[in-house]
Motif scaffolding. Sequence first.
Motif, PDB file in Angstrom:
ATOM      1  N   ILE A   1       0.839  -1.196   0.000  1.00 14.61           N
ATOM      2  CA  ILE A   1       0.000   0.000   0.000  1.00 14.61           C
ATOM      3  C   ILE A   1       0.872   1.243   0.000  1.00 14.61           C
ATOM      4  CG2 ILE A   1      -1.718   1.309   1.310  1.00 14.61           C
ATOM      5  CD1 ILE A   1      -2.807  -1.303   2.235  1.00 14.61           C
TER       6      ILE A   1
ATOM      7  N   THR B   1       2.008   1.897  -3.392  1.00 12.69           N
ATOM      8  CA  THR B   1       0.941   2.415  -4.255  1.00 12.69           C
ATOM      9  C   THR B   1       0.632   3.868  -3.888  1.00 12.69           C
ATOM     10  OG1 THR B   1       0.075   0.176  -4.289  1.00 12.69           O
ATOM     11  CG2 THR B   1      -1.315   1.863  -5.236  1.00 12.69           C
ATOM     12  N   VAL B   2       0.640   4.166  -2.602  1.00 13.01           N
ATOM     13  CA  VAL B   2       0.502   5.576  -2.203  1.00 13.01           C
ATOM     14  C   VAL B   2       1.688   6.362  -2.768  1.00 13.01           C
ATOM     15  CG1 VAL B   2       0.442   7.211  -0.269  1.00 13.01           C
ATOM     16  CG2 VAL B   2      -0.772   5.055  -0.090  1.00 13.01           C
TER      17      VAL B   2
ATOM     18  N   ASP C   1      -8.266  -0.765   0.574  1.00  8.36           N
ATOM     19  CA  ASP C   1      -7.023  -0.155   0.100  1.00  8.36           C
ATOM     20  C   ASP C   1      -7.302   0.973  -0.897  1.00  8.36           C
ATOM     21  OD1 ASP C   1      -5.815  -1.981   1.664  1.00  8.36           O
ATOM     22  OD2 ASP C   1      -4.993  -3.210   0.054  1.00  8.36           O
TER      23      ASP C   1
ATOM     24  N   ILE D   1      -6.162   4.736  -0.156  1.00  9.10           N
ATOM     25  CA  ILE D   1      -5.186   5.386  -1.034  1.00  9.10           C
ATOM     26  C   ILE D   1      -5.773   6.663  -1.640  1.00  9.10           C
ATOM     27  CG2 ILE D   1      -3.921   5.130  -3.212  1.00  9.10           C
ATOM     28  CD1 ILE D   1      -3.743   2.066  -2.387  1.00  9.10           C
TER      29      ILE D   1
ATOM     30  N   ASP E   1      -4.365  10.384  -0.879  1.00  7.51           N
ATOM     31  CA  ASP E   1      -3.860  11.139  -2.033  1.00  7.51           C
ATOM     32  C   ASP E   1      -4.561  12.498  -2.137  1.00  7.51           C
ATOM     33  OD1 ASP E   1      -2.266  11.027  -4.617  1.00  7.51           O
ATOM     34  OD2 ASP E   1      -4.280  11.520  -5.322  1.00  7.51           O
TER      35      ASP E   1
END
Length: 447
Positions: A13, A16-17, A248, A252, A256
Amino acid sequence: MKRTGFATRLGAIAATVGSAVGLGNIWRFPYQAGENGGGAYILVYLLCVLLLGVPIMMSEFVIGRSTHKSMKGAIEQLSPGSPFKFFAYVGVLGALLICGYYSVVCGWVIEYLWSSVSGTLLNHTPEQYSEIFTTFVGTPQRCVMWTLLFLVLNFLVLNRGIEKGVERISNVMMPVLFVLLIVFCVNSLMLPDSDDGLEFLFEVDFDDLGWKGVVDAMGQAFMSLSLGVTCLITYSSYFKDDSNLMKDAVTISMLDSLVAILAGIVIFPAVFSFGLEPNAGPKLIFEILPTIFQQLPGGTIWAVLFFVLLFFASITSTISLSEIPITFMIDEYNISRIKAIIITAVLMTIVAVLSALSFSTLSDVKLLDRNIFDFLDFVGPNFFMLLGGLVTAIYVGWFLNKDIIHNQLTNGGAHRSRFVQPYIIFSLRYIAPVAIILIFLYYVGII
Ligand code: PFF
């Protein structure tokens, strides 16, 4: 080719962030909000995140995690013979173009880091900061040099493999960046007349927006969440099978958007407090941030710290962009990772150098009335990412087996999704396609 996974759920995660949070949030979001009148743009942006972004992010996760493959192989496995697989090429091309011009801004970050370290950045007037930026981007050697340096660093990290490189950087960098932004927010809110900046950010007036603003807000939502160029398919192909995709995707997207809004709260109160224009375009943060740093005690240290973190935020994004063509070539043509890295590096370098020269040697080259850099900053998010998002929404909403979606989103029924799943499917089938097609009709002049 053997695939390695992320070591921990948090690592996947965080990476991905790391892809999502980058210059899109801190450089592009403020300048776009500034150009499109503030409040109404931000409202539409947030609606796009909620109505299109989160569902499309979940779709990319479903495709990637269910197959552990990148886009083309994934579609071949999920829907043999389906023509949707050809959109993988759109993703690869989009990623090459976006990463090319994005690396130029990463080069600007290194220039500002360098002048912070060497002590020459601060102690100028706001007008001088504007001139300093314009002179810098107008100097071809310097711009190209930093862009190339950035690309070398980017591909060195990529050469170490996804797990070691990305995960380690993301884990440390993200929380620190977050704290730093909050410190800067507090500082900006204490400036005289900071209310005007907040009013600009949060007062919704649709007269300031227009169709152009809506297009920009939608493109920006896709840019910021890394959607539509198969990045999240590639990344989620490394996710573990027990990760909770719904949770998730929501986490995220929220993190963001929060970073983008925080960046807005850092920038706009300062813009209004110093009597500057919010619609300065791509140079906005580079003229405002030094003015902010020099207000703080120990300004140089804050500047160095900030640009180091911005550099890391950028490189975790370019790594994820570069990983798209690299994984594609490894999976498709069965070539070695190093070969795929070299081919990607050569192609991206060409785009990057052309973009870096857009403000000097090649400033007369215009596409759609824009220089090369501005053209790529327009078509990357507003065409490639939206097109990819449209295809993903239609594929998952209308063509992908519903059991696969259900099993992936709930991990075979382990998580409840009474409302989430119907909402996701509704958005993928109707809201996202209609919204994106309206935008495309607007481009061709039908509306
Ligand atoms: N989301 C990144 C940012 O906001 O800076 C940019 C990006 C990364 C776009 C990865 C697309 C992508 F595939």
